[in-house]
Design an enzyme around this catalytic site. Structure first.
Site, PDB file in Angstrom:
ATOM      1  N   CYS A 256       0.826  -1.207   0.000  1.00  0.00           N
ATOM      2  CA  CYS A 256       0.000   0.000   0.000  1.00  0.00           C
ATOM      3  C   CYS A 256       0.860   1.257   0.000  1.00  0.00           C
ATOM      4  O   CYS A 256       1.528   1.538  -0.999  1.00  0.00           O
ATOM      5  CB  CYS A 256      -0.975  -0.044   1.174  1.00  0.00           C
ATOM      6  SG  CYS A 256      -2.349   1.104   0.974  1.00  0.00           S
ATOM      7  N   HIS A 340      -3.755  -5.216  -0.207  1.00  0.00           N
ATOM      8  CA  HIS A 340      -3.413  -5.801   1.094  1.00  0.00           C
ATOM      9  C   HIS A 340      -3.538  -7.320   1.014  1.00  0.00           C
ATOM     10  O   HIS A 340      -4.634  -7.853   1.203  1.00  0.00           O
ATOM     11  CB  HIS A 340      -4.348  -5.258   2.190  1.00  0.00           C
ATOM     12  CG  HIS A 340      -4.030  -3.863   2.610  1.00  0.00           C
ATOM     13  ND1 HIS A 340      -3.216  -3.573   3.674  1.00  0.00           N
ATOM     14  CD2 HIS A 340      -4.410  -2.677   2.076  1.00  0.00           C
ATOM     15  CE1 HIS A 340      -3.097  -2.254   3.799  1.00  0.00           C
ATOM     16  NE2 HIS A 340      -3.826  -1.682   2.837  1.00  0.00           N
ATOM     17  N   GLU A 342      -2.658  -9.393   3.157  1.00  0.00           N
ATOM     18  CA  GLU A 342      -2.854  -9.941   4.503  1.00  0.00           C
ATOM     19  C   GLU A 342      -4.187  -9.543   5.110  1.00  0.00           C
ATOM     20  O   GLU A 342      -4.459  -9.877   6.262  1.00  0.00           O
ATOM     21  CB  GLU A 342      -1.724  -9.434   5.415  1.00  0.00           C
ATOM     22  CG  GLU A 342      -1.948  -8.094   6.089  1.00  0.00           C
ATOM     23  CD  GLU A 342      -2.191  -6.895   5.157  1.00  0.00           C
ATOM     24  OE1 GLU A 342      -2.819  -5.919   5.603  1.00  0.00           O
ATOM     25  OE2 GLU A 342      -1.759  -6.933   3.993  1.00  0.00           O
TER      26      GLU A 342
END
Length: 1440
Positions: A256, A340, A342
């Site tokens: 990000c 993202h 995760e």
């Protein structure tokens, strides 16, 4: 929830009224929407929403409440992404008043109240989202009813550094026990990013956004997500630039905002998006595969892919708006993604990116200490090339400041010398011993691909046993899984089918029955090969079921899996050497073409590089396939791929892939100048290929494919004449003991050079051979052309000379017509030369020039005159060689290379001859009797000269050696060791002198010729060398100075000597043509052989003294004064060549009186020969001298390392006139060294396993102990010997009485003894029990076929020493041969039998322990064996 109302007021004046919940507060920020349908607790605690008013587009929010904030793994919150809510306010359609979920502890309304965050419900979130979509992100403020909107200013988050506000203030460590050190730069990190790193074994140090980064503090860098405009993080960018822009950066991964920051670091640009991407369903396409992944996102800024610098590429692209979603460096470990992977609220389809990152870090983490497995004793199929590759690996690791631990019992190697590896273990390369070393040393990494099949098999077994995992030892370079893919045929075929590549029709079989069935399906003929074997061990062609069963039964003695391949005999065989790094950079370094067609093992074939008969399409078709295959297999480092190519079409099959350094790798390295082993070791450390420099140019990258402006030819060397009953047919199983490599500007030039270098069976010329030999070779007619033997190339020469046409020869041999035409050029010119055989001076200069360009030597041209006369004529006509460089770039780039060769295709030399050098002559081709030990001496001499400040020249032509590594010396001439070539180099270089005494017999043979031309020979005078080499002169000298020797006479006067007598030719190595005669017929036969190999020198006959002890003496003298003496004793009696004997030093059975007598003799001979430098003496008990070699000997490395004095360094100093302190008699440092021969009888079908005065071993190993028993046992295990567990077969000829106590000891040790009839009868009479297989029961052969015996002791008759071939096949021969063929340990010497039994008795009486010792002047470790079980149990197992 209160009944208060509030409004969301946008900067364009639009207002949205709704019910207030959560905290009663008016706030402002940037209004953004998020389309996820779940995950509001995670979203609100995401620091990336700092200063933003968050709209959730799904209307029903708060249904499952909010859990308690409790700690989970690694001290991180189990439910939330940070310790607080970061969003300024929350806008929803409908808030759930009655949440329902097992984890719920409070409502969303309550949680917002506790956190001081206001919320607004009852808003048309769809209308609001559409407005932002159309107008773009806007500022807004949530104003509680009753509060003046004018009093709440709009807050623009893009006007300040939000990262500074959310980042932690002091570093914090998570998972401190992790084995990878990751620094995570906290720009607003989410807890799950930390968790993902820790779960994968990382120790995470979270640091503030502006924390300085020291590369010594971490193994990799992670850059987190965060809020706001990345341009405010200037300090972060500056810190990251120092890491990212290093020449060899450590791995970096950004997510990000981290993705945007990495882009700014490399000079790319970022921009503000219209409304950003925030949600759980953003599709992203991976550029490499085209696969689309669903991702979670939360960002308002993006990277402009058009601004990426060179060497960077887009990794992912958003499928909806085409924005960049990731970037990656083309070869450095740097990458980032905008999404993202995760995300706790949303899909985790790409969470494996954390694995990719940490695997990259693991690959990149420089190990502190690396274990290197060597290859052990030199054997057929596994020779000196692994000394070269292992030495290169050690050199590469030391450059990276990595401690190196080497296990290799081959004491003759350069890699086991002082100054290379930090520690050396002279131990067997077996899982048990290697485990013990790992346990003691605790290395971080291990290299398995630099020690041939021995190291590879050991590494695979250690992996299966879980040893490497248990001790956290990482396999560097190619993973074991990739190795197993290439070694297991079934898996390999499946992997090739996955990428639509084809392997020759083949089936794997685990039993004889399966193999027979496979052959029936494939159709005969078939090729049988052993899996997990080297050099084609256990392989061969079967034309029918009977032949197949014989081959397969023997193959299963060496392996658990046999491969049955459809025969492709007659197809072309092509090889490519391929290099690949961990970042998927892949190049082919060298391609090679076998002159011999498929069906002959590549180690048995003449090979040319580059390929000569492939067109561009074929070349690149196979190149592209090689790269595709190696990428698919996941090889990291270097590997070799072999193809079968249809000579009539473009059809090809992949034969095999060797995922390790190989014989071909060494050849390719020397052929191209590209140091494959060195590069492979660097790549194993995770260094990208483009970062490495071309070591020849020092300016271009190693990520290139060499250009050759010359031709290279490799020819194998066989020594089959040394073996009785051996089959001389060559095929799919290797029999050659060495190889040569020649370089020329034409094929003919390189080809003839190579054949001369090979000195095959002492044929005096190369492709052109004497008429008598031509006639004898042609006697076999077409058969030897169709069924090749070791002499086929000379049969081919004879056939061409006799008028065979190219087409006829192609049909007989399937050798490509291009090569046959080239060979015909040579024989045609030979006929032209014969026209001038009465008077060479009448030969036109152009004819001689053409002869030289076709590779003819002066000696070949000299049909009627001497070699010197041709030399003079050639020089008068200015027909001189020029020196060319090997620069890897075909002269395109400037190169200051010292890698040189001579050619007659040129008008100028590539370099000037200005500085004085010292010239050292190497040992030439490896053969039985001259192997890696002489390369150790030559390398040691060069290194000592360079230490002393001299510039050095090395002349050698063996691609397997360390001495032909061009960074060992100042100038390397990869060319012939002949009078002509050495003289040419001498006249151009005008060196300070030549050292001949370090290369074994070959340099000594040209000593007198060079001396006669007034060359400056350093060390002992060539006249004294001749006095020692000439058997007649030496024997006469001993008589003159009164030193005892066996009775002797020149040539055939046997009456004064008596039988048995020893026939001894002059100027020979390894006892060539030496034999023991017991009768007149023996003598007549052996004399003719001796005269053939020693035409210009006398043959001497001496009395053969039976059952005498033999002693070796290595010494160094200065002007005749001996300054160092080392003595070693043979275990076997005299009559076994010293190269085949077991040596013990310091001697254990020589008394003081005898030792004094030895010293007197050594001093007397040193003085008489005026030795300056090294020399070696062989004596027999009662101290009689057998022979003297005024040069280094085979035992110099063993003696130097065992007794702690480097005799080669000492001799070099003496030769160069340095003053040295006398060492005297070398007594060692309290330990005993035992050197044991390594035999290769399993490779030599039919050869009888007997020892005599002519050498037959191919290598040696040595180990150390507190006594000879410990050392001998380890040394035997190092040769592949296995300790017997239960059953022993005895057949001990005329030694029955002498061995009675030994047999009694074996029985007391609990062994079941079996014996041949005569042996059994004798021991039964003397009260010993032994089983005797008889006709009614099973025969000995039946038992051997079933592997019933764990050991065979087979002693021949007492008349030993000779190589007497009986006219019929004896039972003794059949027993010995079957033991070898079925891989049963075999002892064939009485003294070794006694020593082995003494070892077992000693072992039983003592519990041996692991201890460290220093057998040489460098650090080395001695591991003793722990005997774990009682000898009476059914099986034994051993650990160090």
């Amino acid at each position: 929830m209160s009944g208060e109302m509030a409004s969301l007021v946008l900067e364009d004046g639009t207002a949205f009224r709704g019910h207030l919940f959560g905290a009663s507060a008016s706030v402002s920020g940037e209004v953004v929407f998020q389309t996820g349908m779940v995950g509001y607790p995670e979203a609100l605690t995401d620091p990336s929403y700092k200063a933003q008013i968050l709209i959730l587009t799904y209307p029903l929010i708060g249904n499952y409440g909010v859990p308690d904030d409790e700690d989970g793994e690694f001290g991180l919150s189990k439910w939330f992404e940070s310790c607080r809510i970061h969003a300024t306010a929350l806008i929803v359609g409908e808030l759930s008043q009655n949440p329902s979920h097992w984890s719920s502890a409070r409502s969303l309304d309550q949680w917002l109240k506790e956190q001081g965050i206001p919320g607004l419900e009852g808003v048309d979130t769809r209308c609001l989202t559409k407005k932002i979509r159309e107008k773009g992100t806007m500022l807004g403020k949530l104003v509680v009813e009753g509060t003046s909107a004018e009093n709440i200013p709009f807050d623009d988050p893009d006007s300040r550094n939000l990262v500074k506000e959310v980042s932690l203030k002091e570093p914090r460590v998570f998972n401190p026990d992790g084995n990878l050190r990751i620094v995570a730069v906290d720009c607003g990190i989410k807890y799950n990013q930390i968790r993902c790193l820790c779960q994968r074994g990382a120790q995470v140090t979270l640091v503030p956004w502006d924390h300085p980064l020291d590369v010594n503090d971490f193994d990799g860098v992670f850059i987190s997500n965060g809020p706001g405009d990345p341009r405010y993080c200037k300090k972060t960018v500056e810190n990251l630039r120092k890491v990212v822009c290093a020449e060899n950066p450590k791995p970096v991964f950004g997510i990000c905002l981290g993705h945007q920051l990495l882009s700014l670091v490399i000079g790319a640009k970022t921009y503000k998006m219209k409304y950003g991407n925030r949600g759980h369903n953003q599709p992203c396409i991976h550029k490499g595969t085209g696969r689309c992944f669903i991702t979670s996102q939360n960002h308002g800024f993006a990277v402009d892919p058009q601004t990426l610098p060179e060497d960077w590429d887009v990794l992912f692209t958003n499928a909806n708006d085409q924005t960049s979603e990731g970037i990656v460096h083309n070869y450095k470990p740097l990458f980032s993604v905008q999404f993202h992977p995760e995300h706790m609220a949303g899909p985790t389809d790409l969470i494996s990116l954390f694995d990719v990152f940490l695997d990259t870090v693991r690959d990149f983490v420089r190990p502190r200490k690396v274990l290197i497995l060597g290859s052990g004793g030199l054997s057929i199929g596994q020779a000196g090339e692994f000394d070269y590759s292992g030495s290169q690996a050690i050199k590469a690791l030391k450059e990276e400041n990595i401690q190196t631990i080497l296990i290799n019992p081959n004491i003759a190697t350069v890699q086991t010398s002082k100054g290379l590896a930090d520690k050396v273990y002279f131990l067997p390369i077996t899982p048990e011993y290697v485990t013990q070393v790992i346990k003691n040393e605790r290395p971080d990494g291990v290299l398995l691909t630099f020690g041939g099949q021995t190291a590879l098999n050991c590494g695979v077994e250690l992996t299966k046993q879980g040893v490497l995992e248990k001790y956290n030892v990482r396999v560097l370079g190619t993973p074991v899984s990739s190795i197993e893919m290439t070694e297991d045929r079934k898996i390999f075929v499946e992997k090739m089918e996955e990428i639509n590549e084809h392997v020759a029709p083949s089936e794997a079989a685990m039993s004889v029955e399966q193999a027979v069935a496979a052959a029936e399906r494939l159709g005969y003929p078939v090729l049988i090969r052993s899996a997990f074997a080297l050099g084609g061990l256990g392989s061969g062609f079967a034309n029918n079921k009977e032949e197949l069963i014989t081959l397969v039964t023997q193959a299963f003695a060496h392996t658990s899996q046999v491969l049955v391949d459809k025969s492709l005999k007659g197809w072309k065989e092509i090889e490519y050497e391929v290099v690949r790094d961990a970042y998927d950079n892949c190049v082919t370094v060298c391609n090679m073409e076998n002159i011999d067609p498929l069906g002959i093992h590549t180690g048995e074939s003449i090979v040319v590089a580059p390929s000569q008969t492939l067109n561009d399409y074929e070349y690149n078709m196979l190149r592209n396939t090689a790269i595709k295959v190696i990428r698919h297999l996941g090889v990291v480092g270097e590997c070799n791929i072999q193809y079968a190519l249809n000579p009539e079409s473009e059809q090809y099959y992949i034969i095999e892939v060797n995922a390790r350094l190989s014989r071909s790798s060494a050849l390719a390295s020397k052929a191209t100048g590209y140091p494959l082993a060195y590069v492979a070791a660097k790549l194993g450390l995770g260094i990208p290929l483009p970062v490495l420099k071309n070591s020849v140019t020092n300016s271009t990258t190693a990520n290139f494919e060499p250009s050759l402006d010359y031709c290279v030819v490799k020819v194998p060397r066989w020594d089959l004449s040394k073996f009785l009953r051996v089959s001389t047919k060559i095929g799919s199983s290797m029999k050659s003991v060495g190889e040569v490599m020649a370089i020329g500007r034409s094929f003919e030039e390189a080809f003839q050079k190579a054949l001369r270098m090979d000195q095959l069976y002492d044929v005096p010329a190369s492709f052109v051979i004497p008429r008598l030999l031509q006639q004898s070779y042609l006697c076999s007619g077409s058969q030897e052309l169709q069924i090749p033997t070791d002499k086929r190339i000379f049969v081919l020469a004879a056939a061409l000379y006799a008028g065979y046409g190219v087409d006829r020869l192609y049909e007989l041999t399937k050798i490509d017509r291009w090569f046959l035409h080239k060979m015909k050029n040579i024989t045609d010119h030979e006929k032209l030369l014969e026209m001038f055989n009465q008077d060479e001076s009448a030969m036109p200069p152009d004819v001689m020039r053409k002869a030289k360009q076709l590779g003819f030597s002066d000696k070949q041209i000299a049909l009627a005159v001497t070699e010197l006369a041709v030399r003079k004529l050639r020089r008068d006509w200015k027909i001189l060689p020029v020196v060319k460089q090997i620069d890897t770039v075909a002269a395109e780039w400037p190169a200051h290379t010292n890698y040189l060769y001579l050619t007659y295709h040129g008008t100028e030399c590539d370099l000037a001859f200005e500085e004085p050098h010292v010239m050292v002559i190497g040992s030439g081709v490896y053969r039985i009797g001259s192997s890696v030990e002489f390369d150790w001496c030559a390398v040691g001499c060069i290194m000592e000269l360079r230490k002393m400040g001299y510039k050095t020249i090395m002349v050698n032509y063996n691609p397997e050696t360390v001495s032909t590594d061009y960074d060992m010396c100042n100038r390397l001439y990869f060319d012939e060791i002949s009078f002509e070539v050495v003289m040419d180099i001498y006249e151009m270089e005008n060196p300070e002198g030549i050292i001949l005494s370090m290369g074994g017999q070959l340099p000594n043979n040209i000593a007198m010729a060079l001396h006669r031309q007034q060359c400056r020979i350093l060390g002992t005078s060539p006249e004294f060398i001749d006095s020692a080499e000439n058997r007649f002169k030496f024997s006469r000298m001993l008589d003159t100075i009164g030193i005892s020797q066996p009775r002797w006479k020149e040539l055939s006067d046997t009456e004064a000597v008596g039988y048995p007598c020893l026939v001894r030719p002059s100027y020979v190595l390894s006892g060539a043509a030496m034999n023991v005669a017991y009768s007149d017929s023996d003598l007549e036969k052996y004399l003719s052989s001796a005269v053939a190999v020693s035409k210009e020198h006398p043959v001497v006959i001496s009395k053969f003294i039976q059952e005498a002890k033999e002693i070796d003496v290595d010494a160094v003298a200065c002007d005749g004064a001996v300054i160092a003496i080392a003595v070693s004793e043979h275990v076997e009696n005299a009559g076994v060549h010293s190269g085949d004997a077991t040596l013990v030093t310091p001697p254990q059975d020589i008394n003081q009186k005898t030792m004094e007598r030895i010293k007197l003799i050594v001093h007397a001979i040193g003085q008489e020969l005026q030795v300056t430098g090294p020399f070696n003496l062989q004596l027999i008990a009662k101290v009689r001298v057998i022979e003297c070699n005024v040069r280094v000997s085979r035992s110099f490395p063993f003696i130097s390392k065992a007794l702690g004095v480097d005799l080669v360094a000492l001799a070099t100093q003496v030769i160069m006139g340095e003053e040295v302190e006398a060492v005297g008699l070398m007594r060692g440092n309290g330990i005993v060294g035992v050197k044991v021969p390594q035999f290769s009888f399993s490779r030599l079908a039919g050869a009888d396993v007997v020892l005599g005065v002519e050498m037959t071993s191919t290598g040696e190993v040595a180990c150390f102990g507190e006594n000879r028993y410990e050392a001998y046992l380890k040394a035997m295990l190092s040769t592949g010997f296995r300790i017997p567990k239960k059953n022993i077969l005895l057949s001990i000829g005329s030694y029955k009485s002498e061995l009675l106590p030994t047999v009694q000891a074996l029985e007391s040790l609990g062994y079941n003894l079996y014996a041949s009839l005569g042996t059994a009868d004798f021991y039964t009479e003397h009260g010993e029990e032994s089983d005797s297989p008889n006709e009614k029961q099973r025969s000995i052969m039946d038992y051997l076929e079933e592997n019933h015996f764990d050991l065979v002791i087979n002693l021949s008759m007492r008349n030993s020493g000779g190589r007497r071939l009986s006219s019929f096949v004896t039972k003794g021969y059949r027993t010995r041969r079957m033991a070898v063929d079925y891989s049963v340990p075999l002892i064939i010497d009485i003294k070794c039998t006694k020593l082995f039994v003494q070892v077992r008795i000693y072992e039983k009486a003592n519990t041996l322990r692991l201890k460290r010792t220093r057998p040489t002047t460098h650090s080395s470790v001695l591991a003793l064996i722990r005997y774990l079980r009682c000898v009476l149990q059914k099986s034994n197992s051993f650990l160090s």
